[in-house]
Scaffold this active site. Structure first.
Site, mmCIF file in Angstrom:
data_model
loop_
_atom_site.group_PDB
_atom_site.id
_atom_site.type_symbol
_atom_site.label_atom_id
_atom_site.label_comp_id
_atom_site.label_asym_id
_atom_site.label_seq_id
_atom_site.Cartn_x
_atom_site.Cartn_y
_atom_site.Cartn_z
ATOM 1 N N SER A 139 6.118 2.666 -4.584
ATOM 2 C CA SER A 139 6.473 1.359 -4.017
ATOM 3 C C SER A 139 5.286 0.415 -4.079
ATOM 4 O O SER A 139 4.130 0.849 -4.125
ATOM 5 C CB SER A 139 6.875 1.538 -2.547
ATOM 6 O OG SER A 139 7.060 0.315 -1.905
ATOM 7 N N TYR A 152 5.924 3.893 6.702
ATOM 8 C CA TYR A 152 6.472 4.169 5.364
ATOM 9 C C TYR A 152 5.398 4.100 4.281
ATOM 10 O O TYR A 152 5.324 4.967 3.399
ATOM 11 C CB TYR A 152 7.591 3.170 5.094
ATOM 12 C CG TYR A 152 8.117 3.074 3.681
ATOM 13 C CD1 TYR A 152 8.970 4.037 3.160
ATOM 14 C CD2 TYR A 152 7.795 1.970 2.877
ATOM 15 C CE1 TYR A 152 9.487 3.908 1.876
ATOM 16 C CE2 TYR A 152 8.300 1.833 1.598
ATOM 17 C CZ TYR A 152 9.145 2.811 1.095
ATOM 18 O OH TYR A 152 9.640 2.672 -0.177
#
Ligand SMILES: NC(=O)c1ccc[n+]([C@@H]2O[C@H](COP(=O)([O-])OP(=O)(O)OC[C@H]3O[C@@H](n4cnc5c(N)ncnc54)[C@H](OP(=O)(O)O)[C@@H]3O)[C@@H](O)[C@H]2O)c1
Length: 240
Positions: A139, A152
């Protein structure tokens, strides 16, 4: 890496980025094996694909990982590409929760531990292939913190470190390529609670991955992530 004639397992291939990758590679003449927890979702996704099958299972559960790997090796021995795409994220504020550690545990288990274990299970099989690929979906969050995704980013940074170490370990093994795909905000159900409707379409991630495969370009920053990846690469070049 050739982009046709492969047998590709895509975790989380029933929706979002995984489904976009499945559609792209299915249309190019690859066999795709999609995975997800929800059977109805898998069945619906299969109607959008050709030469595709599904293996239901929750990759955050150790026994499911073992079952899925055994199924792949026994029933789809041609599998030569694994795309570790399924992920977990909790959108919340640290000031409004008392169980951030539990959320972090679930995120770390799905995004990091599960990928390491599934890779261990599939690696000996992949190393028997003429050319094999492991592609991990990390990501933009690798590069910084997000107030509404407080636990996260670290899981994707952990996945990044593991992916680089895996690539380095096998860099002299000519038949294994290790890719990392870094999506920015993408318009999927996953990102709905953090403004995902402003993100890029998942098909753009699939397009960038296809180009990267054609060029044996193992680092695959997508969209906005490119400027962060370039800045980090430049900074590292100055100290090495
Ligand atoms: N969307 C973004 O903005 C964005 C940005 C950067 C990175 N990413 C990363 O991209 C990946 C895919 O995200 P997405 O946006 O495409 O999500 P999505 O649209 O919600 O799709 C997630 C897919 O994964 C499956 N899945 C979820 N948990 C699973 C599990 N434990 N075991 C097996 N399958 C599971 C889902 O099916 P079931 O629910 O039926 O299991 C579905 O097929 C994730 O790793 C995410 O961290 C997303």
């Amino acid at each position: 890496m050739k982009t046709t004639g492969n047998t590709i397992f895509i975790s989380g291939g029933s929706a979002g980025i995984g489904l976009a990758i499945a559609q792209k590679f299915s249309a190019l003449g690859n066999k795709v094996i999609i995975n997800g927890r929800n059977t109805e979702r898998l069945e619906k996704a299969l109607t959008k694909l050709s030469n595709a099958v599904a293996i239901q299972g929750d990759l955050s559960i150790e026994a499911d990982r073992i079952r899925i790997a055994e199924d792949l090796k026994a029933n789809h021995p041609d599998v030569n590409m694994i795309i570790n795409n399924a992920g977990a994220a909790f959108g919340y504020l640290l000031s409004e929760t008392t169980n951030a550690h539990k959320k972090a545990e679930i995120e770390m288990n799905t995004n990091y531990i599960a990928v390491i274990h599934f890779t261990e299970l599939m690696l000996p099989h992949l190393l028997t292939k003429d050319v094999a690929v492991i592609a991990n979906v990390s990501s933009l969050a690798v590069f910084g913190s997000h107030k509404f995704l407080p636990t996260y980013g670290a899981t994707k940074a952990a996945l990044h470190c593991y992916t680089v170490a895996l690539r380095m370990t096998y860099e002299d093994t000519k038949n294994l390529q290790v890719y990392e795909i870094y999506p920015p905000l993408v318009n999927t159900a996953f990102s709905a609670e953090i403004g995902g409707e402003n993100g890029i379409p998942p098909e753009e991630v699939a397009d960038e991955f296809l180009i990267a495969l054609e060029n044996n370009q193992f680092e695959v920053p997508v969209g906005e992530t490119k400027k962060y990846a370039a800045a980090v690469a430049e900074a590292i070049s100055k100290i090495s």
